[in-house]
Design an enzyme around this catalytic site. Structure first.
Site, PDB file in Angstrom:
ATOM      1  N   CYS A  62      45.190  60.762   1.778  1.00  0.00           N
ATOM      2  CA  CYS A  62      44.480  59.825   0.915  1.00  0.00           C
ATOM      3  C   CYS A  62      45.421  59.272  -0.152  1.00  0.00           C
ATOM      4  CB  CYS A  62      43.286  60.516   0.254  1.00  0.00           C
ATOM      5  SG  CYS A  62      43.763  61.761  -0.962  1.00  0.00           S
ATOM      6  N   ALA A  65      47.028  61.674  -2.404  1.00  0.00           N
ATOM      7  CA  ALA A  65      48.166  62.352  -1.781  1.00  0.00           C
ATOM      8  C   ALA A  65      49.417  61.485  -1.883  1.00  0.00           C
ATOM      9  CB  ALA A  65      47.866  62.661  -0.321  1.00  0.00           C
ATOM     10  N   ARG A  96      55.098  70.122  -0.278  1.00  0.00           N
ATOM     11  CA  ARG A  96      56.127  69.208   0.204  1.00  0.00           C
ATOM     12  C   ARG A  96      57.559  69.699  -0.001  1.00  0.00           C
ATOM     13  NH1 ARG A  96      56.110  63.921   1.804  1.00  0.00           N
ATOM     14  NH2 ARG A  96      57.625  63.248   0.283  1.00  0.00           N
ATOM     15  N   HIS A 195      50.994  55.158  -2.762  1.00  0.00           N
ATOM     16  CA  HIS A 195      52.391  54.881  -3.120  1.00  0.00           C
ATOM     17  C   HIS A 195      52.456  53.610  -3.962  1.00  0.00           C
ATOM     18  CE1 HIS A 195      53.174  56.701   1.103  1.00  0.00           C
ATOM     19  NE2 HIS A 195      53.137  57.669   0.209  1.00  0.00           N
TER      20      HIS A 195
HETATM   21  S1  SF4 Z   1      41.894  65.048  -1.465  1.00  0.00           S
HETATM   22 FE1  SF4 Z   1      40.729  64.646  -3.355  1.00  0.00          FE
HETATM   23  S2  SF4 Z   1      41.390  62.579  -3.974  1.00  0.00           S
HETATM   24 FE2  SF4 Z   1      41.941  62.814  -1.795  1.00  0.00          FE
HETATM   25  S3  SF4 Z   1      40.186  61.989  -0.651  1.00  0.00           S
HETATM   26 FE3  SF4 Z   1      39.861  64.217  -0.888  1.00  0.00          FE
HETATM   27  S4  SF4 Z   1      38.585  64.393  -2.750  1.00  0.00           S
HETATM   28 FE4  SF4 Z   1      39.496  62.344  -2.771  1.00  0.00          FE
END
Ligand code: SF4
Lengths: 494, 74
Positions: A62, A65, A96, A195
């Site tokens: 996402c 991330a 990472r 990014h």
């Molecule tokens: S990891 Fe967290 S920020 Fe990313 S989609 Fe899931 S809930 Fe949303």
């Protein structure tokens, strides 16, 4: 295990798509292609950067991330608050392997998870007060931090918190940059937008601030460069940096592996930005080109062929002294490279590899495999855009497979049919393929090894590939009671 | 109207970049390309077509401009 012809590859794609409902098949068809080097424009053959289909198993991440995990996370002397519920930050903590130097918890903070740990009441009443308090507490507990970023998780955007206002106020209070990043996970189709958002926040909250009130004691020199888009996975940026320094260049900043806030602030004064991960940091490079007149150049430090090409390309931006030095560096490492190739090429020659990684390596590592006599017969990206595929088509052989945002099912089917000798992908794919009896390397985290960049990295890369491929365990996949009679008697005789 | 960035490639050709969609492409033709009058209709290699208000040529590249989409594939 043989290479496919174009017709076979097309037929394979059609066969794999058969199980989908018609509409889904039509959509997925656009993301699968057979490479044709004569095509100039990848969008004629492959669609990229589109929303994943509901119901399929995608391997994407996402936007959070992309920002916290990739771009901001490795800046070591700043504290990155995962703002929202605790899980997003905790489950991705230290995954990472961005190596760095410093005393964790004192002046560097990469491996620690800072989170605002949202509870129901924060969702109902808003989390701005909590955020302000957290920043205050961080200042008290970790006074050597150089700044703070607020990495929004999904709920922040949903409940409409004003993190910008909190950040501005807190920044004035503590006299350090506090950067609000609107990288809620639901934005965009993959980590790629994260990014972009992170790049923009560096532009708006670090460069802008820099222009106003930072007077840094820094003397620019004629050979200053910044390494952009190297996250120092397993020490990658270090093994790249030594080559550039041997060439006589001064590496002022590392973006962002083992990087610091001051390095970001110094970057607008460098003479050249060298860009490794194009996908995640081209945005800021373009901005610096326009605003500060700093040219940028893409380079590739995987495998000796590409390294030599890249060193020459980087040197061409400087005077003849640097250019001569580049030749000298290439010459100096030649015996070492030759020894590596002499040792491993006979063991790896002709082996077929399938890759599926993030947004850069599916094309960047091809050269390194080819230097070892291996062949990449399929490659694909989680979150590339069409400009990445434009660059990939030229690197790949004709009639190889290209797959964009491949689903778990498609990947398995391709592998079952093609039976490559090695697969390079991520942790989520690893055990499926190992259980299928196919050697596997994690190409995100280097399978806890590395570095793979630079000449030193190439030696490690070659060793790792050999270690994986020629591991004796692969001959033990069939249990003895299922082995055919003759092989048993042969074993007894031996 | 969208913000676009135009820069010159190593070979001196114009490169078009649309940050919003992260789209990079070469410009194959530009209607006006002289110092006093520059811009107009620009055609991209992907077949897309944009319009930049004709203006004196920018002093240096890359530069960010406003452009209108006339016709784009997809
Ligand atoms: S990891 Fe967290 S920020 Fe990313 S989609 Fe899931 S809930 Fe949303």
């Amino acid at each position: 295990m043989s290479t496919l012809t174009r017709e076979q590859a097309e037929a394979l794609i059609a066969e794999v798509l058969e199980v989908y409902p018609e509409k889904a098949a039509k959509d997925r068809r656009k993301h699968l292609a057979v490479n044709d080097r004569s095509i100039e424009q990848s969008k004629k053959c492959i669609a990229a950067n589109r929303k994943s289909l509901p119901g399929v198993m995608t391997i994407r991440g996402c936007a959070y991330a992309g920002s916290k995990g990739v771009v901001w996370g490795p800046i070591k002397d700043m504290i990155h608050i995962s703002h929202g519920p605790v899980g997003c930050g905790q489950y991705s903590r230290a995954g990472r392997r961005n190596y760095y130097i410093g005393t964790t918890g004192i002046d560097t903070f990469v491996e620690i998870n800072f989170t605002s740990d949202f509870q129901e009441r924060d969702i109902v009443f808003g989390g701005d007060k909590k955020l302000a308090k957290i920043i205050e507490e961080i200042e008290m507990l970790f006074p050597l931090n150089k700044g703070i970023t607020v990495q929004s998780e999904c709920p922040i955007g949903l409940i409409g918190d004003d993190i910008e206002a909190v950040a501005r106020k807190a920044s004035a209070q503590i006299g350090k940059p506090v950067v609000p990043v609107r990288c809620e996970g639901f934005r965009g189709v993959s980590q790629s937008l994260g990014h972009h958002i992170a790049n923009d926040s560096i532009r708006d909250w670090i460069f802008e601030r820099n222009a106003q009130d930072v007077k840094e004691p820094y003397e620019p020199g004629p050979y200053d460069i910044a390494i952009i888009g190297d996250y120092n996975i397993g020490g990658d940026a270090w093994s790249s940096r030594i080559l550039l320094e041997e060439m006589g260049l001064r590496v002022v900043a590392q973006w962002s592996g083992d990087g610091t806030l001051s390095e970001l602030e110094y970057t607008p004064k460098v003479k050249l930005n060298v860009l490794h991960c194009y996908r995640s940091m081209n945005y800021i490079s373009r901005h610096m080109e326009e605003k500060f007149g700093i040219p940028w150049v893409e380079y590739n430090f995987f495998g000796p062929t590409k390294i030599a090409e890249s060193l020459r390309k980087i040197a061409s931006f400087f005077d003849s002294r640097i250019q001569e030095n580049a030749e000298r560096v290439i010459e100096k490492y030649k015996p070492m490279v030759d020894a590596v190739i002499a040792k491993y090429k006979p063991r790896l020659q002709g082996k077929k590899v399938m890759l599926y990684v993030g947004g850069l390596r599916p094309r960047h590592v091809i050269g390194a495999y080819e230097d070892l006599g291996m062949e990449v017969i399929g490659t694909g990206y989680e979150f590339a855009h069409n400009d990445d595929y434009d660059r990939t088509i030229k690197e790949m052989q004709d009639a190889t497979l290209l797959y964009d945002d491949i689903t778990g099912y498609e990947f398995e089917e391709f592998v079952k049919r093609i039976r490559p000798d090695l697969i390079g992908s991520g942790i989520k794919e690893k055990y499926i393929f190992q259980k299928m009896g196919i050697p596997f390397r994690q190409m995100h985290s280097w399978d806890y090894s590395g570095p793979y960049h630079g000449y030193d990295g190439f030696a490690i890369f070659a060793r790792d590939m050999d270690m994986t491929l020629n591991n004796p365990c692969w001959s033990k996949m069939t249990p003895p009671w299922l082995k055919k009679e003759e092989s048993l008697t042969a074993a007894k005789a031996a | 109207m969208a913000n676009i960035m135009i820069r010159r490639s190593e070979e001196g050709r114009y490169i078009f970049y649309l940050p919003k969609r992260d789209l990079e492409d070469t410009i194959v033709s530009i209607q006006f390309d002289s110092a006093e009058k520059w811009g107009g209709e620009i055609r991209l290699a992907n077949g897309g077509c944009y319009y930049i208000e004709p203006q004196p040529a920018p002093a240096r590249f890359p530069c960010t401009l406003r452009a209108k989409r006339l016709d784009a594939p997809e």
